[in-house]
Scaffold this active site. Structure first.
Site, mmCIF file in Angstrom:
data_model
loop_
_atom_site.group_PDB
_atom_site.id
_atom_site.type_symbol
_atom_site.label_atom_id
_atom_site.label_comp_id
_atom_site.label_asym_id
_atom_site.label_seq_id
_atom_site.Cartn_x
_atom_site.Cartn_y
_atom_site.Cartn_z
ATOM 1 N N ASP A 39 -39.773 56.976 -5.190
ATOM 2 C CA ASP A 39 -40.873 57.941 -5.278
ATOM 3 C C ASP A 39 -40.712 58.926 -4.133
ATOM 4 O OD1 ASP A 39 -41.957 56.362 -3.134
ATOM 5 O OD2 ASP A 39 -43.425 55.417 -4.444
ATOM 6 N N HIS A 47 -38.393 55.030 -1.027
ATOM 7 C CA HIS A 47 -39.745 55.603 -0.956
ATOM 8 C C HIS A 47 -39.682 56.741 0.058
ATOM 9 C CE1 HIS A 47 -41.605 52.398 -3.273
ATOM 10 N NE2 HIS A 47 -41.001 51.500 -2.520
ATOM 11 N N GLU A 101 -36.908 51.704 -6.235
ATOM 12 C CA GLU A 101 -38.364 51.939 -6.179
ATOM 13 C C GLU A 101 -38.645 53.400 -5.851
ATOM 14 O OE1 GLU A 101 -40.338 49.097 -3.595
ATOM 15 O OE2 GLU A 101 -39.064 47.446 -4.281
ATOM 16 N N ASN A 104 -32.686 43.833 -1.431
ATOM 17 C CA ASN A 104 -33.470 45.046 -1.652
ATOM 18 C C ASN A 104 -34.259 45.410 -0.392
ATOM 19 O OD1 ASN A 104 -34.474 46.968 -3.735
ATOM 20 N ND2 ASN A 104 -36.463 45.993 -3.383
HETATM 21 O O1 G3I Z 1 -54.721 41.497 -7.862
HETATM 22 C C1 G3I Z 1 -55.696 41.896 -6.895
HETATM 23 C C2 G3I Z 1 -57.023 42.049 -7.543
HETATM 24 O O2 G3I Z 1 -57.443 40.795 -8.034
HETATM 25 C C3 G3I Z 1 -58.015 42.591 -6.513
HETATM 26 O O3 G3I Z 1 -59.250 42.835 -7.123
HETATM 27 C C4 G3I Z 1 -57.503 43.891 -5.915
HETATM 28 C C5 G3I Z 1 -58.405 44.426 -4.823
HETATM 29 O O4 G3I Z 1 -57.701 45.220 -3.913
HETATM 30 O O5 G3I Z 1 -56.233 43.646 -5.349
HETATM 31 C C6 G3I Z 1 -55.282 43.209 -6.302
HETATM 32 O O6 G3I Z 1 -54.046 43.004 -5.678
HETATM 33 C C7 G3I Z 1 -53.354 44.171 -5.252
HETATM 34 C C8 G3I Z 1 -52.043 44.241 -6.004
HETATM 35 O O7 G3I Z 1 -51.269 45.315 -5.522
HETATM 36 C C9 G3I Z 1 -52.232 44.430 -7.508
HETATM 37 O O8 G3I Z 1 -52.848 45.651 -7.785
HETATM 38 C C10 G3I Z 1 -53.109 44.043 -3.769
HETATM 39 O O9 G3I Z 1 -54.328 44.126 -3.074
HETATM 40 C C11 G3I Z 1 -52.179 45.131 -3.301
HETATM 41 O O10 G3I Z 1 -51.814 44.869 -1.959
HETATM 42 C C12 G3I Z 1 -50.927 45.134 -4.154
HETATM 43 O O11 G3I Z 1 -50.106 46.209 -3.713
HETATM 44 C C13 G3I Z 1 -48.762 46.138 -4.103
HETATM 45 C C14 G3I Z 1 -47.881 46.077 -2.868
HETATM 46 O O12 G3I Z 1 -46.509 46.114 -3.261
HETATM 47 C C15 G3I Z 1 -48.133 44.812 -2.063
HETATM 48 O O13 G3I Z 1 -47.244 44.687 -0.998
HETATM 49 C C16 G3I Z 1 -48.429 47.385 -4.909
HETATM 50 O O14 G3I Z 1 -49.145 47.348 -6.155
HETATM 51 C C17 G3I Z 1 -46.938 47.468 -5.188
HETATM 52 O O15 G3I Z 1 -46.618 48.729 -5.740
HETATM 53 C C18 G3I Z 1 -46.183 47.331 -3.878
HETATM 54 O O16 G3I Z 1 -44.803 47.367 -4.175
HETATM 55 C C19 G3I Z 1 -43.921 47.251 -3.051
HETATM 56 C C20 G3I Z 1 -42.721 46.449 -3.519
HETATM 57 O O17 G3I Z 1 -43.129 45.220 -4.044
HETATM 58 C C21 G3I Z 1 -41.725 46.255 -2.361
HETATM 59 N N1 G3I Z 1 -41.372 47.524 -1.759
HETATM 60 C C22 G3I Z 1 -42.489 48.379 -1.347
HETATM 61 C C23 G3I Z 1 -43.435 48.612 -2.519
HETATM 62 C C24 G3I Z 1 -44.573 49.565 -2.141
HETATM 63 O O18 G3I Z 1 -45.386 49.016 -1.144
#
Ligand code: G3I
Length: 304
Positions: A236, A205, A234, A168
């Protein structure tokens, strides 16, 4: 059909969304999820940092909430992601060499075994190529040796022989881009050497920096011709209104035009659920109303 999932099913495809476990208590969110989608991808809950926060100590409760919800509602699950340079637990970030390689193998074995029989497809390896230059992305995993990707696939196959195993990535949509060619060559090599790979996920994306390319269908077709399924994993799309709707419709038409494109997943339900900090990239607005993009997707599925 009158919903995304039902209309996709009439075309022999699925229509999925990323799901966050903590939103399963939001009734508006769950209402749309249950009505429209028949595949779910845990947005963060199956990643390494979530499933193995301490080495050898596995934690599946958040992911299980999503899997249980999916099973109770007739949805399938795409597992995301077994091996990735990002969202590694701190202990893994501090490993290298054979210790990291062993930890990766154990992680894949434990997680894929735990979910054996419950996963339609696993993103076994996510985002292993650099954005330019047509080379592997530098990472702690890459520094364990070039063969880490095929080791990951062989390990996943042994743990869950029934799941489709996917590579992926993003920015692999435009056929002319070096990153696309590099992934294509890896898949071709894996097929030639019998490395167990079943599918390639195109994150898709799309925004101004990496727009929906006019050769997207060509890209899907060329990968499928290697003997793998292709999935849009994914999706969007930046923008709004008619322009956004037209692009969404074109993406769906491209998938339907490729027989081995067997499903589309959007990366969230409402605009307010998007990982992007701004913009309106999804199919439902922040109040859960269907956008023009939704109608374009539904119409394209029904015209298929
Ligand atoms: O769980 C913690 C929480 O405890 C804390 O209070 C909060 C404060 O910022 O952060 C929370 O974690 C976050 C997590 O999402 C859950 O919401 C992380 O900071 C944040 O970095 C994380 O982002 C995710 C991101 O991947 C990380 O790389 C996004 O939700 C998610 O949509 C995104 O998805 C990725 C795919 O896995 C791979 N392809 C790209 C895609 C978009 O970036």
């Amino acid at each position: 059909g009158t919903t995304l999932g039902a209309s996709a099913a009439e075309q022999g495809r699925y229509f999925g969304t990323a799901v966050a476990a903590y939103k399963l208590s939001d009734s508006q969110y769950v209402g749309i999820l249950n009505r429209e989608f028949n595949m779910v991808t845990p947005e963060n809950e199956m990643k390494w940092d979530a499933t193995e926060p301490s080495q050898g100590q596995f934690s599946f409760s958040s992911a299980d909430r999503i899997v249980n919800h999916a099973q109770a509602n007739g949805m399938r699950v795409r597992g995301h992601a077994l091996a990735w340079h990002s969202q590694q637990p701190g202990w893994a970030q501090n490993l290298s060499g054979s210790a990291l390689r062993q930890a990766m193998v154990n992680h894949i074995t434990q997680v894929a075994t735990y979910y054996r029989g419950k996963i339609y497809a696993w993103d076994v390896v996510n985002e292993a190529f650099a954005d330019s230059g047509g080379v592997r992305r530098d990472s702690n995993l890459q520094r364990t040796g070039d063969d880490w990707i095929e080791v990951a696939f062989r390990t996943a196959r042994a743990a869950d022989p029934g799941a489709k195993l996917c590579y992926n990535d993003y920015n692999t949509d435009n056929w002319t881009w070096a990153k696309t060619q590099a992934v294509y060559n890896m898949v071709k090599d894996f097929k030639a050497r019998g490395v167990p790979i079943d599918c390639v996920g195109f994150q898709s994306h799309f925004n101004s920096g990496s727009p929906y390319p006019s050769n997207y269908r060509t890209t899907l077709q060329n990968f499928a011709a290697l003997g793998v399924d292709v999935q849009i994993t994914e999706l969007d799309i930046e923008g709004s209104g008619t322009t956004q709707a037209t692009t969404y419709g074109n993406v769906v038409k491209d998938c339907l035009a490729v027989s081995r494109c067997n499903g589309i997943t959007v990366w969230g339900i409402r605009d307010s659920d998007s990982w992007r900090s701004s913009g309106t990239p999804l199919l439902f607005d922040g109040n859960g109303n269907k956008k023009p993009a939704y109608t374009a997707v539904l119409d394209a599925l029904n015209a298929g």
